[in-house]
Design a protein around this motif. Structure first.
Motif, PDB file in Angstrom:
ATOM      1  N   VAL A  73       2.317   4.605   1.195  1.00  0.00           N
ATOM      2  CA  VAL A  73       2.493   3.845   2.425  1.00  0.00           C
ATOM      3  C   VAL A  73       2.933   4.729   3.586  1.00  0.00           C
ATOM      4  O   VAL A  73       2.932   4.304   4.736  1.00  0.00           O
ATOM      5  CB  VAL A  73       3.519   2.705   2.204  1.00  0.00           C
ATOM      6  N   LEU A 124       8.820  -8.032   4.857  1.00  0.00           N
ATOM      7  CA  LEU A 124       7.694  -7.100   4.742  1.00  0.00           C
ATOM      8  C   LEU A 124       7.867  -5.905   5.667  1.00  0.00           C
ATOM      9  O   LEU A 124       7.583  -4.762   5.293  1.00  0.00           O
ATOM     10  CB  LEU A 124       6.383  -7.821   5.063  1.00  0.00           C
ATOM     11  N   TYR A 128       7.894  -2.283   3.901  1.00  0.00           N
ATOM     12  CA  TYR A 128       6.798  -1.354   4.153  1.00  0.00           C
ATOM     13  C   TYR A 128       7.251  -0.137   4.953  1.00  0.00           C
ATOM     14  O   TYR A 128       6.426   0.681   5.357  1.00  0.00           O
ATOM     15  CB  TYR A 128       5.646  -2.054   4.865  1.00  0.00           C
ATOM     16  N   TYR A 176      -0.247   4.439  10.436  1.00  0.00           N
ATOM     17  CA  TYR A 176      -0.316   3.752   9.149  1.00  0.00           C
ATOM     18  C   TYR A 176      -1.777   3.614   8.722  1.00  0.00           C
ATOM     19  O   TYR A 176      -2.682   3.517   9.552  1.00  0.00           O
ATOM     20  CB  TYR A 176       0.301   2.359   9.244  1.00  0.00           C
ATOM     21  N   ARG A 180      -3.175   1.003   2.941  1.00  0.00           N
ATOM     22  CA  ARG A 180      -1.823   0.955   2.392  1.00  0.00           C
ATOM     23  C   ARG A 180      -0.935  -0.060   3.109  1.00  0.00           C
ATOM     24  O   ARG A 180       0.080  -0.497   2.562  1.00  0.00           O
ATOM     25  CB  ARG A 180      -1.184   2.345   2.474  1.00  0.00           C
ATOM     26  N   PHE A 181      -1.294  -0.395   4.341  1.00  0.00           N
ATOM     27  CA  PHE A 181      -0.548  -1.386   5.115  1.00  0.00           C
ATOM     28  C   PHE A 181      -1.584  -2.390   5.620  1.00  0.00           C
ATOM     29  O   PHE A 181      -2.000  -2.364   6.768  1.00  0.00           O
ATOM     30  CB  PHE A 181       0.155  -0.710   6.286  1.00  0.00           C
TER      31      PHE A 181
END
Length: 291
Positions: A73, A124, A128, A176, A180-181
């Motif tokens: 991430v 979240l 994250y 990002y 992954r996000f």
């Protein structure tokens, strides 16, 4: 009889670029300037991100790849943001740190998980990794968005997350990955951060030292809205405060709305939400990390 002469042109073999020699004495500056320590620990011992102390068994090439094209991430950082030499310096610094124990306990997150009672978007946002640098309610990020409030919709917001370096090529934040996000997660974060608790007006203040006479000093406090004209958020009814050293005596004050000297607690300057890091009983009690 004709003889055919064929000349062979031998191209020089392409040479691989030299690996920069890292200097551990220089590594701490970019390690802290890019806020690496907020995820990986003050000494690379790990936290939200994996431990880096001892080099994690990675070659320099593997270490650099993890920064340019991360597997997890973690955000990716360009060479313009974090030059190869600085990457080498950080790598050299990590090699000087003692390796963690064979089965180490996970390090403490810089900001712990949000309480189970927090909005899904906030949970979240922290899980994250955003909250490790931006704090649990992202007061500064919401302020920067507030400077462009009328232009901010989900697409604008997503561009800041996935393509951040297009607007800030030398900024501290990387990009990002959508894999992954995923956008399903980002939309929850957007709903909580931009729609539910909202953007903030970008208010700045400057204190100027003026005339000094008879042991007294005049200070002028100027407040301005740094938002884009006709685009950023307006602000009214502001309360401005200046921290005064112990023993300072306020002789007089002027200006519209001046209300005199008050203890900080009377101004109600507590966070608007019960934020992580928090006590383990989910009470929401604010417990800020040592700075």
């Amino acid at each position: 009889m004709h003889t055919l002469m064929v000349a062979l042109m031998l191209a020089p073999l392409a040479q691989a670029p030299e690996t920069p020699k890292g200097n551990p004495d220089e590594g701490n500056r970019p390690f802290r300037a890019k806020l690496c320590y907020m995820c990986h620990g003050d000494n690379g011992e790990g936290g939200f991100g994996p431990a880096l102390a001892g080099g994690r068994g990675l070659s320099f090439e593997q270490f650099e790849r993890a920064i340019r094209h991360p597997w997890g991430v973690m955000l990716s950082y360009t060479e313009e943001q974090l030059p190869d030499q600085q990457v080498a310096d950080i790598y050299a610094l990590m090699l000087t740190k003692p390796k963690p124990a064979k089965d180490p306990e996970p390090g403490d997150w810089h900001w712990r998980r949000a309480p189970s009672t927090a909005a899904l978007g906030q949970q979240l946002y922290i899980s994250y990794g955003c909250g490790q640098c931006h704090e649990p309610e992202n007061k500064f990020g919401r302020m920067w968005l507030g400077e462009h409030a009328k232009n901010v919709d989900y697409e604008y917001f997503a561009k800041q997350i996935y393509e951040h370096t297009e607007k800030y090529p030398r900024g501290g934040m990387g990009n990002y990955s959508r894999e992954r996000f995923p956008e399903s997660v980002l939309k929850e974060v957007y709903q909580w951060m931009v729609v539910d608790i909202g953007m903030r007006a970008s208010i700045g203040a400057v204190v100027a030292i003026g005339e000094q006479a008879g042991g007294n000093t005049t200070y002028t406090l100027s407040i301005n809205n740094r938002g884009v004209k006709d685009v950023g958020l307006d602000a009214e009814g502001l309360t401005a405060f200046v921290r005064l050293p112990a023993g300072t005596k306020v002789v007089s004050g002027t200006g519209d709305g001046y209300q005199g000297v008050q203890p900080l607690a009377t101004l109600g300057l507590e966070p608007g939400l019960a934020l992580a890091p928090h006590s383990h009983d989910d009470s929401g009690r604010v417990e800020r990390p040592k700075q």
